[in-house]
Design a protein around this motif. Structure first.
Motif, PDB file in Angstrom:
ATOM      1  N   LEU A  41       0.836  -1.191   0.000  1.00 53.73           N
ATOM      2  CA  LEU A  41       0.000   0.000   0.000  1.00 53.73           C
ATOM      3  C   LEU A  41       0.873   1.244   0.000  1.00 53.73           C
ATOM      4  N   GLU A  42       0.474   2.219  -0.795  1.00 53.24           N
ATOM      5  CA  GLU A  42       1.202   3.472  -0.818  1.00 53.24           C
ATOM      6  C   GLU A  42       0.974   4.244   0.476  1.00 53.24           C
ATOM      7  N   GLU A  43       1.826   5.239   0.722  1.00 55.07           N
ATOM      8  CA  GLU A  43       1.760   5.990   1.969  1.00 55.07           C
ATOM      9  C   GLU A  43       0.415   6.687   2.128  1.00 55.07           C
ATOM     10  N   LYS A  44      -0.108   7.239   1.047  1.00 53.47           N
ATOM     11  CA  LYS A  44      -1.394   7.935   1.130  1.00 53.47           C
ATOM     12  C   LYS A  44      -2.532   6.950   1.390  1.00 53.47           C
ATOM     13  N   ASP A  45      -2.397   5.721   0.855  1.00 52.41           N
ATOM     14  CA  ASP A  45      -3.417   4.711   1.134  1.00 52.41           C
ATOM     15  C   ASP A  45      -3.369   4.282   2.593  1.00 52.41           C
ATOM     16  N   LEU A  46      -2.170   4.135   3.140  1.00 52.71           N
ATOM     17  CA  LEU A  46      -2.029   3.777   4.550  1.00 52.71           C
ATOM     18  C   LEU A  46      -2.605   4.867   5.446  1.00 52.71           C
ATOM     19  N   SER A  47      -2.385   6.127   5.066  1.00 57.59           N
ATOM     20  CA  SER A  47      -2.930   7.233   5.839  1.00 57.59           C
ATOM     21  C   SER A  47      -4.460   7.201   5.840  1.00 57.59           C
ATOM     22  N   ALA A  48      -5.049   6.958   4.670  1.00 61.96           N
ATOM     23  CA  ALA A  48      -6.506   6.878   4.580  1.00 61.96           C
ATOM     24  C   ALA A  48      -7.035   5.661   5.339  1.00 61.96           C
ATOM     25  N   PHE A  71      -9.262  -1.743  15.124  1.00 62.37           N
ATOM     26  CA  PHE A  71      -8.775  -2.667  14.097  1.00 62.37           C
ATOM     27  C   PHE A  71      -7.354  -2.342  13.658  1.00 62.37           C
ATOM     28  N   SER A  72      -6.636  -1.541  14.435  1.00 71.66           N
ATOM     29  CA  SER A  72      -5.331  -1.055  13.982  1.00 71.66           C
ATOM     30  C   SER A  72      -4.298  -2.167  13.869  1.00 71.66           C
ATOM     31  N   LEU A  73      -4.450  -3.270  14.582  1.00 74.19           N
ATOM     32  CA  LEU A  73      -3.473  -4.350  14.520  1.00 74.19           C
ATOM     33  C   LEU A  73      -3.891  -5.469  13.568  1.00 74.19           C
ATOM     34  N   TYR A  74      -5.009  -5.290  12.889  1.00 82.06           N
ATOM     35  CA  TYR A  74      -5.405  -6.263  11.880  1.00 82.06           C
ATOM     36  C   TYR A  74      -4.478  -6.147  10.661  1.00 82.06           C
ATOM     37  N   LYS A  75      -4.394  -7.195   9.879  1.00 82.76           N
ATOM     38  CA  LYS A  75      -3.568  -7.167   8.673  1.00 82.76           C
ATOM     39  C   LYS A  75      -4.088  -6.091   7.723  1.00 82.76           C
ATOM     40  N   LYS A  76      -3.194  -5.225   7.274  1.00 79.72           N
ATOM     41  CA  LYS A  76      -3.593  -4.119   6.404  1.00 79.72           C
ATOM     42  C   LYS A  76      -4.200  -4.623   5.103  1.00 79.72           C
ATOM     43  N   SER A  77      -3.617  -5.700   4.554  1.00 82.23           N
ATOM     44  CA  SER A  77      -4.110  -6.209   3.274  1.00 82.23           C
ATOM     45  C   SER A  77      -5.533  -6.742   3.417  1.00 82.23           C
ATOM     46  N   GLN A 101     -18.987   2.364  -6.229  1.00 79.78           N
ATOM     47  CA  GLN A 101     -18.267   2.903  -7.394  1.00 79.78           C
ATOM     48  C   GLN A 101     -17.421   4.116  -7.009  1.00 79.78           C
ATOM     49  N   ILE A 102     -16.667   3.963  -5.940  1.00 78.17           N
ATOM     50  CA  ILE A 102     -15.743   5.002  -5.472  1.00 78.17           C
ATOM     51  C   ILE A 102     -14.330   4.587  -5.878  1.00 78.17           C
ATOM     52  N   ASP A 103     -13.599   5.497  -6.514  1.00 78.86           N
ATOM     53  CA  ASP A 103     -12.321   5.136  -7.120  1.00 78.86           C
ATOM     54  C   ASP A 103     -11.156   5.149  -6.144  1.00 78.86           C
ATOM     55  N   THR A 104     -11.131   6.060  -5.201  1.00 81.23           N
ATOM     56  CA  THR A 104      -9.970   6.186  -4.314  1.00 81.23           C
ATOM     57  C   THR A 104     -10.392   6.000  -2.865  1.00 81.23           C
ATOM     58  N   ILE A 105      -9.464   5.505  -2.062  1.00 79.12           N
ATOM     59  CA  ILE A 105      -9.762   5.278  -0.646  1.00 79.12           C
ATOM     60  C   ILE A 105      -9.942   6.606   0.087  1.00 79.12           C
ATOM     61  N   ALA A 106      -9.281   7.663  -0.386  1.00 83.35           N
ATOM     62  CA  ALA A 106      -9.473   8.985   0.221  1.00 83.35           C
ATOM     63  C   ALA A 106     -10.907   9.472   0.025  1.00 83.35           C
ATOM     64  N   SER A 107     -11.459   9.211  -1.143  1.00 80.57           N
ATOM     65  CA  SER A 107     -12.862   9.581  -1.382  1.00 80.57           C
ATOM     66  C   SER A 107     -13.788   8.749  -0.508  1.00 80.57           C
ATOM     67  N   TYR A 108     -13.403   7.497  -0.276  1.00 85.78           N
ATOM     68  CA  TYR A 108     -14.237   6.635   0.569  1.00 85.78           C
ATOM     69  C   TYR A 108     -14.225   7.115   2.021  1.00 85.78           C
ATOM     70  N   VAL A 109     -13.088   7.670   2.462  1.00 83.67           N
ATOM     71  CA  VAL A 109     -13.034   8.240   3.819  1.00 83.67           C
ATOM     72  C   VAL A 109     -14.043   9.365   3.952  1.00 83.67           C
ATOM     73  N   ARG A 110     -14.103  10.247   2.964  1.00 85.14           N
ATOM     74  CA  ARG A 110     -15.071  11.343   3.002  1.00 85.14           C
ATOM     75  C   ARG A 110     -16.506  10.803   2.954  1.00 85.14           C
ATOM     76  N   PHE A 111     -16.707   9.730   2.203  1.00 82.06           N
ATOM     77  CA  PHE A 111     -18.029   9.103   2.132  1.00 82.06           C
ATOM     78  C   PHE A 111     -18.432   8.541   3.495  1.00 82.06           C
ATOM     79  N   LEU A 112     -17.482   7.943   4.196  1.00 80.95           N
ATOM     80  CA  LEU A 112     -17.765   7.411   5.526  1.00 80.95           C
ATOM     81  C   LEU A 112     -18.115   8.522   6.513  1.00 80.95           C
ATOM     82  N   GLN A 113     -17.413   9.642   6.410  1.00 83.21           N
ATOM     83  CA  GLN A 113     -17.684  10.754   7.322  1.00 83.21           C
ATOM     84  C   GLN A 113     -19.097  11.290   7.149  1.00 83.21           C
TER      85      GLN A 113
END
Length: 400
Positions: free
Chosen positions: A184-191, A207-213, A227-239
């Motif tokens: 996972l890229e750094e920005k994906d890990l941050s999200a 869930f912080s100690l669960y396997k990231k993959s 149909q959300i393309d990026t995990i950063a967009s999904y974070v905003r969707f969750l909020q």
């Protein structure tokens, strides 16, 4: 018939999917469904014969008075074992489909009476497959759709005529069974960390100690559904959508741990199993969790805090460590008043120590724990399903 026609009519022959239609039919009914469906769809419609191999672009209809399973992409017919009125052919096939196709399986519940299909749809979800349900308001008979929705199994609820299009969109966006990213890229890990924080704030589970993959794969599945393309967009969707947080939390929960969220099983343990163990215990004796009965590589089942309450009423001076109770309906472990335990226990904490209040030495099964009595719980009581009507219909699809 109406719901099936609406579902199959817009499907293109080159969709890359195979459809299997399971209906509740009269045993003496002469099968005319293939001919009727062929008039409404461009797909090839066939009546299933034993050992028929599934091909994409085809619709396979179960014959009357038969149950059906699938093994390595081949359909197998069985004579119905249960008497008429107690048969659950949709559950039977869905469970077989989940075992054979795993995360590539897709279950669709259409109009019908009763609850057939609900348990099978749960099996598909536990294997990582996709579950779609017809909107009960558009269904002629809403029993089966309502049953699946009430158990929280539906990934998508929509009218029958748009369900096939939703399947195609999801497969084009994120194909089922696709191999997730290895790194996972750094920005994906941050999200991903932000999602863990949101879940911890909403549910109290860490869930912080669960396997990231593993987490990322389940997040990608929810992203594909919306149909959300990026995990950063999904974070905003969750909020902005607290309901999606709850659905994602259930997605993270592993199916094999559902026992710990089954109130019927815990009630049986509290009222039947533990009192029997304590009755057989000699005065001054001790009892506790043991490894016996746990298969290799599996964690032993811990005792809930209900053993503490039972022990107090059965023994004059017990010495019992504080133990957490089973998770609540939201998955959050709770404790009884006066137990001295924290009201919340994170999955990560439970994974490290086995269960709150247990010593690592005992959980490793060193043989130091004395155990009396036998562990022989009976299966949880389940209510008999509502007998299905001939109009009950379900469809399933598996990518090929």
């Amino acid at each position: 018939m109406e719901a099936l026609t609406q579902f199959l009519e817009p499907v293109a022959p080159n969709c890359g999917l195979a459809f299997v239609v399971i209906q509740h039919l009269d045993p003496d009914h002469v099968g005319m469904l293939p001919e009727l469906l062929q008039r409404a769809t461009k797909l090839e419609v066939v009546l299933v014969k034993d050992r028929m191999r599934v091909r994409p672009g085809c619709v396979y209809v179960i014959p009357p008075n038969r149950e059906m399973s699938i093994l390595h992409g081949v359909l197998h017919l069985f004579e119905a074992a249960e008497p008429r009125g107690l048969r659950l052919p949709i559950d039977h096939f869905f469970r077989s489909l989940a075992d054979d196709c795993k995360e590539r399986s897709i279950g669709v519940i259409l109009s019908g009476m009763g609850s057939d299909g609900t348990l099978g749809l749960r099996a598909i979800k536990e294997k990582g497959g996709l579950a779609l349900v017809q909107d009960p308001e558009s269904a002629k008979f809403s029993g089966m759709p309502n049953s699946a929705i009430s158990f929280g199994l539906a990934d998508i609820v929509a009218r029958a005529e748009v369900l096939a299009a939703r399947i195609t969109e999801i497969l084009q966006h994120a194909p089922l069974g696709a191999v997730p990213k290895v790194k996972l890229e750094e920005k994906d890990l941050s999200a991903l960390d932000k999602i863990v924080i949101l879940l911890r704030s909403e549910t109290g589970n860490d869930f912080s100690l669960y396997k990231k993959s593993t987490l990322y794969r389940r997040i990608e599945r929810r992203m594909g559904i919306h149909q959300i393309d990026t995990i950063a967009s999904y974070v905003r969707f969750l909020q902005a959508n607290r309901q999606e947080l709850d659905l994602l939390f259930k997605e993270f929960l592993i199916g094999v741990t559902s026992f710990f969220r089954d109130p019927v099983a815990w009630d049986h343990l509290k009222s039947d199993v533990i009192p029997g163990l304590l009755t057989e215990q000699p005065s001054g004796g001790c009892s506790g969790p043991g490894r016996r009965g746990a298969p290799p590589g599996k964690r032993p089942i811990p005792w809930p805090s209900c053993s503490r309450r039972r022990w107090r009423s059965s023994s004059p001076s017990p010495t019992t460590p504080c133990r957490s109770s089973p998770p609540t309906s939201t998955g959050t472990p709770s404790t009884r008043p006066g137990s001295g335990c924290s009201s919340r226990t994170s999955p990560a904490t439970s994974r490290r120590s086995g269960s709150t209040g247990f010593s690592p030495r005992r959980m490793r099964g060193t043989g130091s724990t004395r155990r009396s009595g036998k562990w022989s719980p009976s299966p949880p009581r389940t209510s008999s399903p509502t007998p299905p009507s001939p109009s009950s219909t379900s469809s399933s699809a598996a990518t090929s």
